[in-house]
Design a protein around this motif. Structure first.
Motif, PDB file in Angstrom:
ATOM      1  N   TRP A 140     -74.567 133.221 -78.784  1.00  0.00           N
ATOM      2  CA  TRP A 140     -74.621 134.669 -79.012  1.00  0.00           C
ATOM      3  C   TRP A 140     -75.966 135.137 -79.587  1.00  0.00           C
TER       4      TRP A 140
ATOM      5  N   ASN B 298     -71.819 139.951 -82.704  1.00  0.00           N
ATOM      6  CA  ASN B 298     -73.104 140.536 -82.317  1.00  0.00           C
ATOM      7  C   ASN B 298     -73.292 141.946 -82.862  1.00  0.00           C
TER       8      ASN B 298
ATOM      9  N   ALA C 202     -69.914 149.350 -78.178  1.00  0.00           N
ATOM     10  CA  ALA C 202     -68.672 149.388 -78.964  1.00  0.00           C
ATOM     11  C   ALA C 202     -68.706 150.427 -80.088  1.00  0.00           C
TER      12      ALA C 202
ATOM     13  N   ALA D  80     -66.530 142.104 -73.305  1.00  0.00           N
ATOM     14  CA  ALA D  80     -65.728 141.270 -72.395  1.00  0.00           C
ATOM     15  C   ALA D  80     -66.524 140.164 -71.728  1.00  0.00           C
TER      16      ALA D  80
HETATM   17  C1  LIG Z   1     -70.618 135.575 -76.790  1.00  0.00           C
HETATM   18  S1  LIG Z   1     -70.321 136.796 -75.572  1.00  0.00           S
HETATM   19  C2  LIG Z   1     -68.551 136.639 -75.409  1.00  0.00           C
HETATM   20  C3  LIG Z   1     -68.070 137.224 -74.115  1.00  0.00           C
HETATM   21  C4  LIG Z   1     -66.562 137.142 -73.899  1.00  0.00           C
HETATM   22  N1  LIG Z   1     -65.828 137.916 -74.872  1.00  0.00           N
HETATM   23  C5  LIG Z   1     -66.077 135.732 -73.875  1.00  0.00           C
HETATM   24  O1  LIG Z   1     -65.496 135.279 -74.875  1.00  0.00           O
HETATM   25  O2  LIG Z   1     -66.241 135.059 -72.840  1.00  0.00           O
HETATM   26  C6  LIG Z   1     -70.473 138.339 -76.488  1.00  0.00           C
HETATM   27  C7  LIG Z   1     -70.411 139.567 -75.609  1.00  0.00           C
HETATM   28  O3  LIG Z   1     -70.353 140.758 -76.424  1.00  0.00           O
HETATM   29  C8  LIG Z   1     -71.161 141.759 -75.826  1.00  0.00           C
HETATM   30  N2  LIG Z   1     -71.540 142.734 -76.858  1.00  0.00           N
HETATM   31  C9  LIG Z   1     -72.226 142.473 -77.990  1.00  0.00           C
HETATM   32  N3  LIG Z   1     -72.429 143.606 -78.700  1.00  0.00           N
HETATM   33  C10 LIG Z   1     -71.822 144.612 -78.018  1.00  0.00           C
HETATM   34  C11 LIG Z   1     -71.656 146.000 -78.244  1.00  0.00           C
HETATM   35  N4  LIG Z   1     -72.181 146.611 -79.321  1.00  0.00           N
HETATM   36  N5  LIG Z   1     -70.960 146.726 -77.349  1.00  0.00           N
HETATM   37  C12 LIG Z   1     -70.428 146.122 -76.236  1.00  0.00           C
HETATM   38  N6  LIG Z   1     -70.574 144.802 -75.968  1.00  0.00           N
HETATM   39  C13 LIG Z   1     -71.251 144.047 -76.841  1.00  0.00           C
HETATM   40  C14 LIG Z   1     -72.330 140.976 -75.260  1.00  0.00           C
HETATM   41  O4  LIG Z   1     -73.047 141.692 -74.275  1.00  0.00           O
HETATM   42  C15 LIG Z   1     -71.629 139.729 -74.711  1.00  0.00           C
HETATM   43  O5  LIG Z   1     -71.204 139.909 -73.398  1.00  0.00           O
END
Ligand SMILES: C[S@@+](CC[C@H](N)C(=O)[O-])C[C@H]1O[C@@H](n2cnc3c(N)ncnc32)[C@H](O)[C@@H]1O
Length: 269
Positions: free
Chosen positions: A178, A137, A116, A67
Motif C-alpha cells: 500500500w 491509505n 472516500a 475496492a
Molecule cells: C491495498 S489496496 C486494497 C484493494 C482491495 N480492497 C483489496 O483488498 O484487494 C488499497 C486500495 O484503496 C484505494 N484507496 C486508497 N485511498 C483511497 C481513497 N481516499 N478513496 C478511494 N480509494 C482509495 C487504492 O487506490 C487501492 O486500490
C-alpha cells in the motif's frame, strides 16, 4: 508521487485482461482470479470471513471503499449481494470492470472512480460499507467515517479487514503493497480506530485481532513465491510489477516484528 501512480505505475490493464481471457476462455471464477485480484493479507479466506459478517437478505446494497481490482466484490456478488466499488485509482477500476465483465458479473458488481472523503452517494442510500486494506491509505479517517455514516441507512453496517499499527510501529519496513514509503501509509492503532468509529456514530459489534493467522498465511504465500519453479498464471506481480517480491517479504517482517497488526471489525449505525 500520487497514490494512484503508486498503484498503477506497472499495470497494463489491456495486457492483464488479455491474459485472463486467454487462460480462462469460459470466464474465470473468483477462485481462479484470487492470486491477481485479492490484494490483501489472507486472500479469499479473509474475504469470506468479511462477507460472512453481512446478511444479503437484510443488507443487500454494499459499497466496497477502496475496492482495488475487485476480488472481494465478485466474491460477495456470487453469494447474492449487489456491489458498488469505489476507488481513487482509475486504472484499478478499469481492470475491475473488465474482470467483472469476463466473469459475467458486471450487472452485480459495478465500480466508480472517486475519493472516500467525498462519497458520490445520497444520504441513507446504502445498507453496508466495506474496507479491506484501504483505510490504511486514508490520511483523514474521521472524515471518511463521517461520509460512511451519512450514506448508510439507520441500522447499516460497516465492516473492515484492515492493517493497523502495532506496538512496534517504529520498526516498519518499506515498501509494502500500500505504500512505497511512509508518505502514503496512514496506519492508526486499533484503539484509535475504535475511538474514531465511536466518534463517527458507530457501535462496535465485533472486533478480532487476526494477526497470527495473517502471519501464517503470508509465510505460506512467501514460500510459494520463492520456491515455485513454475511461473504462476496470475499473480500480484501483474499489478505491482517485480517490486511485489520485496513488498511481500516486508509484510512478513512487519507482522513478525509487530510493526503492524491485522484486524477484523463490524460496527452498526
Ligand atoms: C491495498 S489496496 C486494497 C484493494 C482491495 N480492497 C483489496 O483488498 O484487494 C488499497 C486500495 O484503496 C484505494 N484507496 C486508497 N485511498 C483511497 C481513497 N481516499 N478513496 C478511494 N480509494 C482509495 C487504492 O487506490 C487501492 O486500490
Amino acid at each position: 508521487m500520487t497514490l494512484s501512480h503508486h498503484y498503477q505505475q506497472h499495470l497494463s490493464v489491456e495486457d492483464v485482461l488479455g491474459q485472463v481471457a486467454e487462460h480462462f476462455p469460459a470466464g474465470p471464477s473468483f477462485f481462479e482470479l484470487a492470486p491477481l485480484d485479492q490484494l490483501h493479507i489472507g486472500g479469499i479466506k479473509a474475504s469470506a470471513r468479511l462477507i460472512d459478517l453481512l446478511d444479503a437478505q437484510t443488507h443487500p446494497r454494499v459499497l466496497d471503499i477502496g475496492a482495488g481490482v475487485g476480488g472481494l466484490m465478485r466474491q460477495a456478488a456470487e453469494v447474492g449481494f449487489e456491489l458498488v466499488g469505489l476507488d481513487i485509482t482509475h486504472g484499478f477500476n478499469r481492470l475491475n470492470q473488465g474482470l467483472s465483465a469476463l466473469s459475467k458479473l458486471e450487472n452485480r458488481a459495478q465500480c466508480v472512480t472517486g475519493d472516500a472523503t467525498h462519497l458520490p452517494f445520497a444520504d441513507a442510500s446504502l445498507d453496508a460499507v466495506l474496507f479491506q486494506h484501504s483505510f490504511l491509505n486514508m490520511p483523514d479517517g474521521p472524515m471518511v467515517l463521517k461520509e460512511c455514516r451519512r450514506v448508510l441507512r439507520p441500522g447499516g453496517r460497516l465492516v473492515m479487514h484492515e492493517v493497523v499499527s502495532g506496538p512496534n510501529s517504529d520498526a516498519m519496513t518499506y515498501p509494502v503493497p500500500w505504500a512505497e514509503d511512509s508518505a502514503h501509509s496512514h496506519l492508526v492503532s486499533a484503539d484509535t480506530l475504535k475511538t474514531q468509529l465511536s466518534e463517527a456514530g458507530f457501535s462496535l459489534l465485533h472486533f478480532q485481532d487476526w494477526s497470527q493467522d495473517a502471519l501464517a498465511w503470508r509465510q505460506r504465500q512467501r514460500e510459494k513465491e520463492t520456491q515455485s519453479t513454475r511461473q504462476a498464471r496470475l499473480s500480484p506481480q501483474l499489478v505491482f510489477g517485480e517490486r511485489f517480491i520485496t513488498m511481500g517479504k516486508n509484510l512478513v517482517t512487519n507482522l513478525a516484528d509487530e510493526a503492524i497488526k491485522v484486524v477484523e471489525i463490524e460496527a452498526s449505525c
